[in-house]
Design a protein around this motif. Structure first.
Motif, PDB file in Angstrom:
ATOM      1  N   LEU A  68      -3.984  60.575  67.979  1.00 38.96           N
ATOM      2  CA  LEU A  68      -5.232  60.848  67.248  1.00 38.96           C
ATOM      3  C   LEU A  68      -6.173  61.726  68.094  1.00 38.96           C
ATOM      4  O   LEU A  68      -6.744  62.699  67.592  1.00 38.96           O
ATOM      5  N   ILE A  69      -6.307  61.405  69.373  1.00 34.24           N
ATOM      6  CA  ILE A  69      -7.199  62.199  70.238  1.00 34.24           C
ATOM      7  C   ILE A  69      -6.728  63.658  70.278  1.00 34.24           C
ATOM      8  O   ILE A  69      -7.523  64.585  70.147  1.00 34.24           O
ATOM      9  N   LYS A  70      -5.410  63.855  70.443  1.00 33.86           N
ATOM     10  CA  LYS A  70      -4.875  65.225  70.472  1.00 33.86           C
ATOM     11  C   LYS A  70      -5.261  65.975  69.203  1.00 33.86           C
ATOM     12  O   LYS A  70      -5.680  67.130  69.245  1.00 33.86           O
ATOM     13  N   GLU A  71      -5.093  65.296  68.073  1.00 33.74           N
ATOM     14  CA  GLU A  71      -5.388  65.955  66.796  1.00 33.74           C
ATOM     15  C   GLU A  71      -6.879  66.230  66.642  1.00 33.74           C
ATOM     16  O   GLU A  71      -7.279  67.304  66.189  1.00 33.74           O
ATOM     17  N   GLU A 116     -15.656  65.589  65.079  1.00 35.14           N
ATOM     18  CA  GLU A 116     -14.299  65.643  65.637  1.00 35.14           C
ATOM     19  C   GLU A 116     -14.297  65.153  67.086  1.00 35.14           C
ATOM     20  O   GLU A 116     -13.427  64.373  67.488  1.00 35.14           O
ATOM     21  N   LEU A 117     -15.286  65.607  67.863  1.00 34.67           N
ATOM     22  CA  LEU A 117     -15.359  65.159  69.254  1.00 34.67           C
ATOM     23  C   LEU A 117     -15.638  63.662  69.313  1.00 34.67           C
ATOM     24  O   LEU A 117     -15.034  62.934  70.099  1.00 34.67           O
ATOM     25  N   LYS A 118     -16.544  63.207  68.462  1.00 35.46           N
ATOM     26  CA  LYS A 118     -16.893  61.779  68.422  1.00 35.46           C
ATOM     27  C   LYS A 118     -15.654  60.934  68.075  1.00 35.46           C
ATOM     28  O   LYS A 118     -15.453  59.853  68.637  1.00 35.46           O
ATOM     29  N   ALA A 119     -14.831  61.432  67.160  1.00 32.14           N
ATOM     30  CA  ALA A 119     -13.607  60.709  66.792  1.00 32.14           C
ATOM     31  C   ALA A 119     -12.685  60.577  68.004  1.00 32.14           C
ATOM     32  O   ALA A 119     -12.104  59.512  68.256  1.00 32.14           O
ATOM     33  N   ALA A 120     -12.574  61.672  68.777  1.00 29.13           N
ATOM     34  CA  ALA A 120     -11.737  61.622  69.999  1.00 29.13           C
ATOM     35  C   ALA A 120     -12.345  60.657  71.009  1.00 29.13           C
ATOM     36  O   ALA A 120     -11.631  59.860  71.638  1.00 29.13           O
TER      37      ALA A 120
END
Ligand SMILES: [Fe+2]
Ligand SMILES: [Fe+2]
Length: 257
Positions: free
Chosen positions: A120-123, A46-50
């Motif tokens: 997307l980052i927020k999510e 999840e962090l990597k996606a952000a």
């Protein structure tokens, strides 16, 4: 009704991906002793996606001032994960972007990239926080975990000239999001109800993330990208179906060593 909603979310995901999660991975991931690895790696994803979405905005769409505001937004999360600063409670940071981002004038899709990626980052940061809460509730200590081979395996094939590099990275983003979505749905029935419900709750946003990445790739390329999509689809499916001794959220078909 719920089944109908899930099917309509999953249909494009399954059409996009070239295969489904192997049973050997599901069997391994479902073992109670593997829950800490699965949850910690999920938090990392999840962090990597952000971080990836933020890197795209900073690299392609904004000037330095806006880039600095983005970095400041992520800092408490990165401090915790990489430097173990803070207590793992991020409830106060969710809308932590301190200023409006100004897009570069020489990039035609800057505003669209910013709008989609900021959401997307927020999510993703919200998902990260939710996984951290699960870790806390279940008495699992967050610890460092090496990344699996999956994202690296995709990124190795990204071309290194523009705009091909950006287009390839967006296609990879679409595959990573789509696979996450497929895996949440496949894994949910193997988990306890609380975790299963959580995974199902993630499907909707991850399904949209995959579409967002893909539509940005199509627009920015300005030409047919189906051969490139096909290329990464085959590569991605190979990483998922081939033997992998290391269990991670996106690892391949599990084999005992
Ligand atoms: Fe997510
Ligand atoms: Fe996502």
């Amino acid at each position: 009704m719920l089944i109908y909603m899930l099917n309509s979310l999953l249909e494009p995901i399954h059409a996009f991906l070239h295969n489904t999660t192997p049973q050997a991975w599901l069997d391994e991931a479902a073992k109670p002793q593997n829950l800490p690895v699965l949850l910690i790696d999920h938090a990392n994803c999840e962090l990597k996606a952000a971080q990836t979405a933020m890197w795209l905005i900073r690299t392609y769409a904004v000037e330095k001032d806006s880039g600095d505001a983005l970095l400041a937004w992520l800092k408490p999360y990165e401090d915790y994960v990489y430097r173990r600063i803070g207590n793992g409670d991020f409830s106060g940071y969710q809308s932590g972007l301190s200023k409006k981002l100004i897009s570069k004038t020489d990039f035609a899709f800057g505003d669209e990239l910013i709008d989609k990626m900021v959401l997307l980052i927020k999510e993703e940061l919200h998902h990260f926080q939710q996984v951290m809460e699960f870790l806390d509730q279940r008495g699992i200590a967050y610890e460092n975990l090496s990344a699996g081979r999956y994202a690296k395996g995709l990124m190795q094939q990204v071309r290194n000239h523009e705009p091909a590099r950006l287009v390839d990275k967006l296609i990879c983003g679409a595959y990573i999001e789509a696979r996450s979505c497929e895996r949440f749905a496949a894994l949910a029935p193997y988990m306890d109800k609380e975790l299963g419900d959580f995974y199902v709750s993630l499907l909707r946003s991850e399904a949209r993330h995959f579409q967002d990445y893909l539509s940005l790739a199509e627009k920015i390329a300005g030409e047919d990208i189906s051969a490139r999509v096909q290329h990464f689809g085959t590569l991605e499916a190979g990483l998922i179906s081939s033997p992998d001794a290391e269990l991670r959220f996106h690892s391949g078909s599990f084999v005992e060593q």
